[in-house]
Motif scaffolding. Structure first.
Motif, PDB file in Angstrom:
ATOM      1  N   GLN A  12       9.409  33.969   5.535  1.00 53.53           N
ATOM      2  CA  GLN A  12       9.419  33.364   6.876  1.00 53.53           C
ATOM      3  C   GLN A  12       9.631  34.445   7.933  1.00 53.53           C
ATOM      4  OE1 GLN A  12       8.760  30.088   7.054  1.00 53.53           O
ATOM      5  NE2 GLN A  12       8.742  29.993   4.822  1.00 53.53           N
ATOM      6  N   ILE A  13       8.719  35.394   8.043  1.00 52.47           N
ATOM      7  CA  ILE A  13       8.947  36.554   8.896  1.00 52.47           C
ATOM      8  C   ILE A  13       9.140  36.188  10.365  1.00 52.47           C
ATOM      9  CG2 ILE A  13       6.493  37.134   9.101  1.00 52.47           C
ATOM     10  CD1 ILE A  13       7.504  40.148   9.101  1.00 52.47           C
ATOM     11  N   GLU A  14       8.345  35.294  10.903  1.00 49.98           N
ATOM     12  CA  GLU A  14       8.464  34.961  12.326  1.00 49.98           C
ATOM     13  C   GLU A  14       9.848  34.425  12.669  1.00 49.98           C
ATOM     14  OE1 GLU A  14       5.248  32.621  13.922  1.00 49.98           O
ATOM     15  OE2 GLU A  14       3.780  33.803  12.811  1.00 49.98           O
ATOM     16  N   SER A  15      10.328  33.475  11.879  1.00 50.62           N
ATOM     17  CA  SER A  15      11.636  32.882  12.198  1.00 50.62           C
ATOM     18  C   SER A  15      12.772  33.869  11.952  1.00 50.62           C
ATOM     19  CB  SER A  15      11.859  31.584  11.420  1.00 50.62           C
ATOM     20  OG  SER A  15      11.881  31.826  10.039  1.00 50.62           O
ATOM     21  N   LEU A  16      12.652  34.716  10.932  1.00 48.99           N
ATOM     22  CA  LEU A  16      13.726  35.677  10.663  1.00 48.99           C
ATOM     23  C   LEU A  16      13.774  36.755  11.747  1.00 48.99           C
ATOM     24  CD1 LEU A  16      15.901  35.736   8.491  1.00 48.99           C
ATOM     25  CD2 LEU A  16      14.569  37.487   7.322  1.00 48.99           C
ATOM     26  N   VAL A  17      12.621  37.220  12.196  1.00 50.63           N
ATOM     27  CA  VAL A  17      12.590  38.205  13.289  1.00 50.63           C
ATOM     28  C   VAL A  17      13.223  37.599  14.542  1.00 50.63           C
ATOM     29  CG1 VAL A  17      11.088  39.472  14.875  1.00 50.63           C
ATOM     30  CG2 VAL A  17      10.646  39.558  12.406  1.00 50.63           C
ATOM     31  N   LYS A  18      12.877  36.367  14.876  1.00 56.00           N
ATOM     32  CA  LYS A  18      13.456  35.709  16.057  1.00 56.00           C
ATOM     33  C   LYS A  18      14.974  35.557  15.914  1.00 56.00           C
ATOM     34  CE  LYS A  18       9.319  33.306  17.486  1.00 56.00           C
ATOM     35  NZ  LYS A  18       8.598  32.055  17.562  1.00 56.00           N
ATOM     36  N   PHE A  19      15.440  35.212  14.714  1.00 58.32           N
ATOM     37  CA  PHE A  19      16.879  35.076  14.473  1.00 58.32           C
ATOM     38  C   PHE A  19      17.585  36.409  14.747  1.00 58.32           C
ATOM     39  CE2 PHE A  19      20.570  35.490  11.670  1.00 58.32           C
ATOM     40  CZ  PHE A  19      21.296  34.359  12.011  1.00 58.32           C
ATOM     41  N   TYR A  20      17.085  37.495  14.172  1.00 61.10           N
ATOM     42  CA  TYR A  20      17.736  38.796  14.363  1.00 61.10           C
ATOM     43  C   TYR A  20      17.609  39.299  15.794  1.00 61.10           C
ATOM     44  CZ  TYR A  20      19.321  39.346   9.618  1.00 61.10           C
ATOM     45  OH  TYR A  20      20.005  39.178   8.429  1.00 61.10           O
ATOM     46  N   LYS A  22      17.717  37.351  18.375  1.00 62.62           N
ATOM     47  CA  LYS A  22      18.726  36.560  19.090  1.00 62.62           C
ATOM     48  C   LYS A  22      20.135  37.092  18.827  1.00 62.62           C
ATOM     49  CE  LYS A  22      20.170  32.902  21.359  1.00 62.62           C
ATOM     50  NZ  LYS A  22      19.931  32.769  22.778  1.00 62.62           N
ATOM     51  N   ILE A  23      20.484  37.319  17.565  1.00 57.42           N
ATOM     52  CA  ILE A  23      21.868  37.710  17.291  1.00 57.42           C
ATOM     53  C   ILE A  23      22.161  39.146  17.720  1.00 57.42           C
ATOM     54  CG2 ILE A  23      22.127  36.038  15.420  1.00 57.42           C
ATOM     55  CD1 ILE A  23      22.118  38.553  13.498  1.00 57.42           C
ATOM     56  N   THR A  24      21.148  40.032  17.691  1.00 57.28           N
ATOM     57  CA  THR A  24      21.386  41.428  18.092  1.00 57.28           C
ATOM     58  C   THR A  24      21.095  41.667  19.564  1.00 57.28           C
ATOM     59  OG1 THR A  24      19.146  42.140  17.520  1.00 57.28           O
ATOM     60  CG2 THR A  24      20.845  42.317  15.789  1.00 57.28           C
ATOM     61  N   ASP A  25      20.507  40.681  20.233  1.00 60.79           N
ATOM     62  CA  ASP A  25      20.105  40.825  21.630  1.00 60.79           C
ATOM     63  C   ASP A  25      19.200  42.054  21.797  1.00 60.79           C
ATOM     64  OD1 ASP A  25      19.998  39.835  24.194  1.00 60.79           O
ATOM     65  OD2 ASP A  25      21.766  40.941  24.882  1.00 60.79           O
ATOM     66  N   THR A  26      18.303  42.237  20.815  1.00 61.85           N
ATOM     67  CA  THR A  26      17.377  43.360  20.765  1.00 61.85           C
ATOM     68  C   THR A  26      15.980  42.818  20.494  1.00 61.85           C
ATOM     69  OG1 THR A  26      19.109  44.753  19.804  1.00 61.85           O
ATOM     70  CG2 THR A  26      16.850  45.518  19.521  1.00 61.85           C
ATOM     71  N   THR A  27      14.992  43.448  21.090  1.00 63.41           N
ATOM     72  CA  THR A  27      13.607  43.062  20.826  1.00 63.41           C
ATOM     73  C   THR A  27      13.083  43.858  19.640  1.00 63.41           C
ATOM     74  OG1 THR A  27      13.254  42.583  23.160  1.00 63.41           O
ATOM     75  CG2 THR A  27      11.281  42.913  21.812  1.00 63.41           C
ATOM     76  N   ALA A  28      12.523  43.162  18.678  1.00 65.23           N
ATOM     77  CA  ALA A  28      11.946  43.824  17.506  1.00 65.23           C
ATOM     78  C   ALA A  28      10.631  44.497  17.896  1.00 65.23           C
ATOM     79  CB  ALA A  28      11.704  42.815  16.394  1.00 65.23           C
ATOM     80  N   ILE A  29      10.336  45.564  17.188  1.00 69.31           N
ATOM     81  CA  ILE A  29       9.021  46.183  17.299  1.00 69.31           C
ATOM     82  C   ILE A  29       8.195  45.594  16.166  1.00 69.31           C
ATOM     83  CG2 ILE A  29       7.722  48.342  17.239  1.00 69.31           C
ATOM     84  CD1 ILE A  29      10.445  49.726  17.987  1.00 69.31           C
ATOM     85  N   GLN A  30       7.164  44.836  16.502  1.00 68.43           N
ATOM     86  CA  GLN A  30       6.332  44.152  15.510  1.00 68.43           C
ATOM     87  C   GLN A  30       5.074  45.004  15.315  1.00 68.43           C
ATOM     88  OE1 GLN A  30       7.286  40.602  14.678  1.00 68.43           O
ATOM     89  NE2 GLN A  30       5.896  40.751  12.959  1.00 68.43           N
ATOM     90  N   PHE A  35       5.279  43.032   9.426  1.00 66.28           N
ATOM     91  CA  PHE A  35       6.327  44.050   9.421  1.00 66.28           C
ATOM     92  C   PHE A  35       6.882  44.280  10.822  1.00 66.28           C
ATOM     93  CE2 PHE A  35       7.959  48.434   9.453  1.00 66.28           C
ATOM     94  CZ  PHE A  35       8.849  48.351   8.391  1.00 66.28           C
ATOM     95  N   ALA A  36       8.215  44.207  10.917  1.00 70.44           N
ATOM     96  CA  ALA A  36       8.906  44.427  12.186  1.00 70.44           C
ATOM     97  C   ALA A  36      10.160  45.248  11.939  1.00 70.44           C
ATOM     98  CB  ALA A  36       9.283  43.090  12.826  1.00 70.44           C
ATOM     99  N   GLU A  37      10.636  45.899  13.003  1.00 71.51           N
ATOM    100  CA  GLU A  37      11.887  46.664  12.932  1.00 71.51           C
ATOM    101  C   GLU A  37      12.747  46.367  14.149  1.00 71.51           C
ATOM    102  OE1 GLU A  37      10.747  50.733  10.524  1.00 71.51           O
ATOM    103  OE2 GLU A  37      10.580  50.770  12.721  1.00 71.51           O
ATOM    104  N   LEU A  38      14.059  46.279  13.896  1.00 68.74           N
ATOM    105  CA  LEU A  38      15.053  46.222  14.962  1.00 68.74           C
ATOM    106  C   LEU A  38      15.841  47.520  14.882  1.00 68.74           C
ATOM    107  CD1 LEU A  38      15.085  42.913  13.823  1.00 68.74           C
ATOM    108  CD2 LEU A  38      16.093  42.924  16.091  1.00 68.74           C
ATOM    109  N   LYS A  39      15.694  48.353  15.895  1.00 69.39           N
ATOM    110  CA  LYS A  39      16.310  49.676  15.869  1.00 69.39           C
ATOM    111  C   LYS A  39      17.653  49.656  16.592  1.00 69.39           C
ATOM    112  CE  LYS A  39      11.965  52.138  15.566  1.00 69.39           C
ATOM    113  NZ  LYS A  39      12.110  53.046  14.469  1.00 69.39           N
ATOM    114  N   THR A  40      18.653  50.265  15.953  1.00 67.71           N
ATOM    115  CA  THR A  40      19.956  50.475  16.572  1.00 67.71           C
ATOM    116  C   THR A  40      20.170  51.985  16.659  1.00 67.71           C
ATOM    117  OG1 THR A  40      21.287  50.557  14.556  1.00 67.71           O
ATOM    118  CG2 THR A  40      20.768  48.359  15.428  1.00 67.71           C
ATOM    119  N   PRO A  41      21.195  52.450  17.340  1.00 67.36           N
ATOM    120  CA  PRO A  41      21.393  53.901  17.448  1.00 67.36           C
ATOM    121  C   PRO A  41      21.557  54.625  16.110  1.00 67.36           C
ATOM    122  CG  PRO A  41      22.696  52.767  19.089  1.00 67.36           C
ATOM    123  CD  PRO A  41      22.128  51.702  18.182  1.00 67.36           C
TER     124      PRO A  41
END
Length: 137
Positions: A12-20, A22-30, A35-41
């Motif tokens: 369920q990539i779309e819903s999981l990307v949206k969940f992360y 929301k919780i990280t307050d970060t926009t994923a790079i799709q 395939f998507a990534e949420l980058k932190t420092p």
């Protein structure tokens, strides 16, 4: 050696990307629909669909929503504030409300929609604050 990312495989990539997001307050790079990534420092959370498994030897390599050992951890500035911000989003997924652990972190434990454990934590004791201060420099 440097740990740079953790990858979650999901059906369920779309819903999981949206969940992360929301919780990280970060926009994923799709990069692709699969395939998507949420980058932190310090590290990246990668999210791949089950279709990406064909590049790693087939669907038997990893099973989505079957993790029972790992916890994905995010250090946050104020775990109580994050809990208040996300209480409505996380209500069906909460495992443990913010609690101070014996090792000095205040921790909020919840599951993502695939059942993976996620920990938001804030160092609160002097020792814990010092431990993470040296990793931030």
């Amino acid at each position: 050696m440097n740990l740079v990312s953790i990858r979650i495989i999901t059906a369920q990539i779309e819903s999981l990307v949206k969940f992360y997001e929301k919780i990280t307050d970060t926009t994923a790079i799709q990069y692709t629909p699969d395939f998507a990534e949420l980058k932190t420092p310090n590290a990246t959370l990668a999210i791949g669909s089950t279709r990406t498994l064909q590049f790693f030897g087939g669907e038997s390599v990893a099973q989505p929503a079957e993790n029972r050992t790992a916890i994905i951890e995010f250090m946050v500035d104020d775990v109580d504030q994050e809990f208040d911000r996300l209480k409505n989003v996380l209500s069906p997924y909460i495992v443990q409300e913010p609690t101070t652990m014996p090792w000095g972190n205040k921790s909020l434990l919840f599951r993502d929609p695939d059942g993976n454990l996620v920990n938001f934590f804030t160092p609160v004791t002097k020792e814990s604050v010092e431990k993470f201060a040296t990793k931030q420099e």
